[in-house]
Design a protein around this motif. Structure first.
Motif, PDB file in Angstrom:
ATOM      1  N   TRP A   1      11.277 -40.578 -27.813  1.00 41.97           N
ATOM      2  CA  TRP A   1      12.531 -40.609 -27.072  1.00 41.97           C
ATOM      3  C   TRP A   1      13.617 -40.060 -27.973  1.00 41.97           C
ATOM      4  O   TRP A   1      13.793 -40.517 -29.096  1.00 41.97           O
ATOM      5  CB  TRP A   1      12.827 -42.053 -26.659  1.00 41.97           C
ATOM      6  N   PRO A   2      14.357 -39.051 -27.547  1.00 42.67           N
ATOM      7  CA  PRO A   2      15.285 -38.379 -28.435  1.00 42.67           C
ATOM      8  C   PRO A   2      16.470 -39.226 -28.878  1.00 42.67           C
ATOM      9  O   PRO A   2      17.123 -38.888 -29.839  1.00 42.67           O
ATOM     10  CB  PRO A   2      15.752 -37.170 -27.629  1.00 42.67           C
ATOM     11  N   LEU A   3      16.759 -40.309 -28.226  1.00 43.61           N
ATOM     12  CA  LEU A   3      17.918 -41.114 -28.589  1.00 43.61           C
ATOM     13  C   LEU A   3      17.525 -42.411 -29.266  1.00 43.61           C
ATOM     14  O   LEU A   3      18.268 -43.376 -29.247  1.00 43.61           O
ATOM     15  CB  LEU A   3      18.760 -41.412 -27.344  1.00 43.61           C
ATOM     16  N   GLY A   4      16.355 -42.451 -29.880  1.00 43.52           N
ATOM     17  CA  GLY A   4      15.910 -43.668 -30.548  1.00 43.52           C
ATOM     18  C   GLY A   4      15.130 -44.540 -29.581  1.00 43.52           C
ATOM     19  O   GLY A   4      14.572 -44.057 -28.604  1.00 43.52           O
TER      20      GLY A   4
ATOM     21  N   THR B   1      23.235 -29.135 -29.146  1.00 45.01           N
ATOM     22  CA  THR B   1      23.407 -30.025 -30.286  1.00 45.01           C
ATOM     23  C   THR B   1      22.029 -30.544 -30.655  1.00 45.01           C
ATOM     24  O   THR B   1      21.325 -31.096 -29.813  1.00 45.01           O
ATOM     25  CB  THR B   1      24.346 -31.194 -29.932  1.00 45.01           C
ATOM     26  N   ARG B   2      21.667 -30.365 -31.928  1.00 48.33           N
ATOM     27  CA  ARG B   2      20.343 -30.794 -32.390  1.00 48.33           C
ATOM     28  C   ARG B   2      20.483 -32.069 -33.188  1.00 48.33           C
ATOM     29  O   ARG B   2      21.301 -32.158 -34.103  1.00 48.33           O
ATOM     30  CB  ARG B   2      19.705 -29.713 -33.246  1.00 48.33           C
TER      31      ARG B   2
ATOM     32  N   VAL C   1      20.530 -32.026 -27.234  1.00 45.38           N
ATOM     33  CA  VAL C   1      21.366 -32.191 -26.054  1.00 45.38           C
ATOM     34  C   VAL C   1      21.977 -30.822 -25.791  1.00 45.38           C
ATOM     35  O   VAL C   1      22.699 -30.290 -26.633  1.00 45.38           O
ATOM     36  CB  VAL C   1      22.477 -33.247 -26.254  1.00 45.38           C
ATOM     37  N   ALA C   2      21.642 -30.245 -24.657  1.00 44.30           N
ATOM     38  CA  ALA C   2      22.131 -28.915 -24.301  1.00 44.30           C
ATOM     39  C   ALA C   2      23.087 -29.045 -23.122  1.00 44.30           C
ATOM     40  O   ALA C   2      22.815 -29.772 -22.167  1.00 44.30           O
ATOM     41  CB  ALA C   2      20.970 -28.000 -23.940  1.00 44.30           C
TER      42      ALA C   2
END
Length: 172
Positions: free
Chosen positions: A5-8, A116-117, A123-124
């Protein structure tokens, strides 16, 4: 193969909410939303917008969620889980405003997109015409070239959809 999961850690809503056989659905839908147009008229467009952003999730691997917001930060539609969509809509509009200002200052045309990486993903944010912004959250394994290819097309379709809604609502 499981994508991180990209947000933790995934945040699961606590309290009453929609459940299917006791499980929290992975895709939450918002109720009927209206998209404000110039002159105060409004048109329901959520179903068409949801179809576009769900199609994006189906075509690009590791998309964790996406949303469409108006340029003033109001949520139009979302296909997210574990992300607070109203807050993300406001942040998306802020990113859009900052990016537009940066482009105006430097002078290379109009804002189109920004990525934003983070350590666990991307997050695009894509301009979807003059009325909206498309934001896509992905995992680190995402093929960014594929994301750009598909998300740019979705943003263009959303711009056309919102322009059509604006044209239909402009005469009222």
């Amino acid at each position: 193969m499981s994508a991180r999961w990209p947000l933790g850690p995934r945040r699961v809503p606590i309290g009453p909410g929609p459940r299917l056989n006791g499980a929290i659905p992975t895709r939450r839908l918002i109720g009927k939303k209206v998209f404000g147009l110039d002159g105060g008229s409004a048109v329901e467009i959520e179903a068409d917008v949801l179809a576009q952003i769900r199609g994006l999730r189906d075509r690009v691997r590791h998309v964790a969620g996406s949303l469409v917001a108006s340029v003033d930060g109001r949520l139009v539609a979302h296909d997210t889980h574990g992300i607070e969509p109203d807050g993300m809509a406001a942040l998306s509009a802020a990113v859009l405003g900052l990016s537009q200002r940066l482009i105006e200052t430097v002078g290379p045309g109009q804002f189109a997109e920004t990525v934003t990486r983070g350590t666990h993903g991307y997050v695009a944010t894509y301009a979807a015409g003059p009325r909206a912004v498309l934001t896509v959250v992905t995992g680190e394994e995402t093929n960014i070239g594929r994301l750009h290819l598909e998300a740019r097309q979705v943003a263009n379709r959303l711009a056309d959809l919102l322009d059509a809604v604006g044209s239909a609502g402009g005469g009222r």
